[in-house]
Design a protein around this motif. Sequence first.
Motif, mmCIF file in Angstrom:
data_model
loop_
_atom_site.group_PDB
_atom_site.id
_atom_site.type_symbol
_atom_site.label_atom_id
_atom_site.label_comp_id
_atom_site.label_asym_id
_atom_site.label_seq_id
_atom_site.Cartn_x
_atom_site.Cartn_y
_atom_site.Cartn_z
ATOM 1 N N PRO A 65 -9.412 16.563 -15.012
ATOM 2 C CA PRO A 65 -10.124 15.634 -14.134
ATOM 3 C C PRO A 65 -10.538 16.286 -12.820
ATOM 4 N N ILE A 66 -9.714 17.167 -12.295
ATOM 5 C CA ILE A 66 -10.000 17.935 -11.071
ATOM 6 C C ILE A 66 -9.355 19.306 -11.239
ATOM 7 N N PRO A 67 -9.740 20.264 -10.403
ATOM 8 C CA PRO A 67 -9.096 21.585 -10.509
ATOM 9 C C PRO A 67 -7.584 21.493 -10.294
ATOM 10 N N TYR A 68 -6.866 22.301 -11.023
ATOM 11 C CA TYR A 68 -5.413 22.440 -10.907
ATOM 12 C C TYR A 68 -4.635 21.201 -11.362
ATOM 13 N N GLN A 69 -5.282 20.298 -12.064
ATOM 14 C CA GLN A 69 -4.570 19.151 -12.621
ATOM 15 C C GLN A 69 -4.977 18.963 -14.070
ATOM 16 N N LYS A 90 0.832 -1.195 0.000
ATOM 17 C CA LYS A 90 0.000 0.000 0.000
ATOM 18 C C LYS A 90 0.866 1.243 0.000
ATOM 19 N N ALA A 91 0.329 2.309 -0.566
ATOM 20 C CA ALA A 91 1.105 3.536 -0.713
ATOM 21 C C ALA A 91 1.583 4.063 0.631
ATOM 22 N N GLY A 92 0.820 3.822 1.688
ATOM 23 C CA GLY A 92 1.172 4.360 2.990
ATOM 24 C C GLY A 92 2.407 3.741 3.610
ATOM 25 N N ILE A 93 2.901 2.593 3.076
ATOM 26 C CA ILE A 93 4.096 1.967 3.647
ATOM 27 C C ILE A 93 5.141 1.728 2.568
ATOM 28 N N VAL A 94 5.218 2.682 1.640
ATOM 29 C CA VAL A 94 6.188 2.554 0.552
ATOM 30 C C VAL A 94 7.598 2.433 1.089
ATOM 31 N N ALA A 95 7.933 3.194 2.145
ATOM 32 C CA ALA A 95 9.305 3.182 2.667
ATOM 33 C C ALA A 95 9.700 1.800 3.145
ATOM 34 N N GLY A 96 8.734 1.029 3.603
ATOM 35 C CA GLY A 96 9.059 -0.296 4.100
ATOM 36 C C GLY A 96 9.112 -1.350 3.018
ATOM 37 N N LEU A 97 8.161 -1.292 2.090
ATOM 38 C CA LEU A 97 8.070 -2.312 1.042
ATOM 39 C C LEU A 97 8.196 -3.711 1.638
ATOM 40 N N ILE A 98 7.415 -3.970 2.661
ATOM 41 C CA ILE A 98 7.591 -5.186 3.445
ATOM 42 C C ILE A 98 6.458 -6.172 3.213
ATOM 43 N N ALA A 99 6.706 -7.377 3.604
ATOM 44 C CA ALA A 99 5.729 -8.459 3.721
ATOM 45 C C ALA A 99 4.921 -8.659 2.443
ATOM 46 N N THR A 100 4.039 -7.702 2.108
ATOM 47 C CA THR A 100 3.152 -7.932 0.978
ATOM 48 C C THR A 100 3.905 -7.985 -0.334
ATOM 49 N N ALA A 110 -5.321 17.150 -17.810
ATOM 50 C CA ALA A 110 -5.616 15.788 -18.234
ATOM 51 C C ALA A 110 -4.339 15.083 -18.689
ATOM 52 N N GLY A 111 -4.294 13.770 -18.477
ATOM 53 C CA GLY A 111 -3.161 12.967 -18.937
ATOM 54 C C GLY A 111 -2.308 12.465 -17.795
ATOM 55 N N GLY A 112 -1.192 11.854 -18.167
ATOM 56 C CA GLY A 112 -0.292 11.278 -17.168
ATOM 57 C C GLY A 112 -0.599 9.829 -16.887
ATOM 58 N N LEU A 113 0.422 9.051 -16.610
ATOM 59 C CA LEU A 113 0.258 7.635 -16.283
ATOM 60 C C LEU A 113 0.218 7.459 -14.771
ATOM 61 N N GLY A 114 -0.703 6.656 -14.298
ATOM 62 C CA GLY A 114 -0.824 6.411 -12.871
ATOM 63 C C GLY A 114 -1.436 7.576 -12.111
ATOM 64 N N THR A 115 -2.204 8.398 -12.787
ATOM 65 C CA THR A 115 -2.799 9.573 -12.136
ATOM 66 C C THR A 115 -4.319 9.478 -12.014
ATOM 67 N N ASN A 116 -4.871 8.289 -12.303
ATOM 68 C CA ASN A 116 -6.330 8.149 -12.308
ATOM 69 C C ASN A 116 -6.889 7.668 -10.983
ATOM 70 N N GLY A 117 -6.057 7.661 -9.931
ATOM 71 C CA GLY A 117 -6.556 7.301 -8.605
ATOM 72 C C GLY A 117 -6.356 5.859 -8.217
ATOM 73 N N THR A 118 -5.854 5.006 -9.119
ATOM 74 C CA THR A 118 -5.621 3.622 -8.746
ATOM 75 C C THR A 118 -4.499 3.526 -7.708
ATOM 76 N N GLU A 119 -4.630 2.571 -6.795
ATOM 77 C CA GLU A 119 -3.642 2.423 -5.724
ATOM 78 C C GLU A 119 -2.325 1.898 -6.291
ATOM 79 N N PRO A 120 -1.210 2.522 -5.926
ATOM 80 C CA PRO A 120 0.087 2.067 -6.462
ATOM 81 C C PRO A 120 0.410 0.640 -6.030
#
Length: 516
Positions: free
Chosen positions: A138-142, A4-14, A144-154
């Motif tokens: 897609p939203i204010p101040y962003q 999950k994105a919240g534990i990127v620094a660890g990159l553990i277990a999963t 359109a375009g880009g890869l990995g910017t559609n809200g999917t979990e990394p």
Amino acid sequence: MFVKAGIVAGLIATAAAAPKKQQKAVTSTTATAASAGINTGLPYSYPQSPSVNSAAVSSAASYAGIPASDIPGATNAVPPIVSSQVTGVTSHGPYNGPAPTTTGAVSNSPAGTAIPMLPPNPTALVYSPNGTLNNQQPIPYQPAGGLGTNGTEPVYRVQSDFDYESILLGLYQEWIELDLFHNILATFSEEEFTAAGLTPSDRFLIEFMADQESGHATLLSNLLGGPGGATPQCTYNYPFTTVHEAFDFTQKLTRFGESGVWGFQSHLDSREVAQLLDQSIATEARQQMIFRQFSGLFPMPVWFETGIPQSWAWTLLAPYISECPANSKRLAWQNFPGLNVLNQPNSARWNATQTGFNETSGFGPAAPSSDPPVGQGCVGNNVTGLDCSASISQNRSIPLSYPGRTVYLEWENPGKAVGPNNSYITDTKAGAPEWVVWVSQLNVTYSPLTNISINNTNGMNTGMTIQPDVSTYEGDPAINGTMFIALTDTNQTYTAFNLSNINPHVAAGPFLYQAG
């Protein structure tokens, strides 16, 4: 499963638990077992559980003068680093073991012999860069375009064989850098460092850079899935005998380590992996600059750093790996026949134009400049423009190399055993070499290969060429710094993004040319 994105620094277990497809064409029983995640009992520890360093927490609290519970994050568990050896120290020297039972790169019946050169993707020519927004935001101040910017979990894991083999190559590079930095400190005395113009603080910087490599090795091991997909540290063979030679070798090794990643990171299927890789290679770039400074070279003599294909990076790295444990993972990349510049400019001379033949130490495509005779060296010369003592910046009045210089070359025939356990075999799919390709900055430039002699008396092929005079932009000579040359059977146009397509045309090389 994924991290999950919240534990990127660890990159553990999963990430480590993510299933890996077993590699084909690996006949070693232990290697196959390791690919399936089976513990072979070899000294490759990979602790997965984060822990709290109580001593460090107590020290921080004591220094701050407040309870540890009042310091945000102080009592959070921290992911451990990878430890490849029980003792923390690997051995060194050439391979003297038995003939390998498994040879060659990992392969599974390639579909063809070359990637076709196709026209641009039509969709790449549609967008109009006209200063306005051409598509709905897609939203204010962003925009359109880009890869990995559609809200999917990394998802932080390799996503293809290309990803896996690329990151595995990167891990081989991180392991040798970790060992090399420690080995330099263990090999040379404080007096030798002082004679080279370095202080105890400089020695500590090298130790700190080794610590950085521990983190990089941990990151890439996690992205590969832990011991089941990663590879342990090996035994290495270095070509230097003095402090200055060690630094020149290291600035070359970190150069192809950095350039190797720039060559493939934008092609990775996993954008998440590419993001983390970029954040580690940015540090690698700083390390290369530091070792250039320790070598008395200008820290960054180019406007752009170049990228090279994985097979180029593996060809440059493999000669310095002697032996790897039985549970090491085999690479799919090519080992090209060796190429050598007989009159490689000697960066240790105050006047490199006086460089003779074979003024390098040791062996291989990154062999360092050897220390010249007394009175001809630039270390401690203490003359502005002619000094190459360790320094933040040294401006050399006499360039190491120059346009119009005659460059004498020799190269091997294919079929030589190289790399870990002498288990990889050099190969080329090219025809007879006719050109020298110079890869530096954003440029891919050719010069004719002349005076060719095939299989002369010492068993080597020889030839010569003239260093081109080209610029990336006005005021920026393209051929500068520590850059790359190879022999090819074509002078076809390639660019930074599709340079790997040149591989079927490479007859020998690459070699690290010391242009500045």
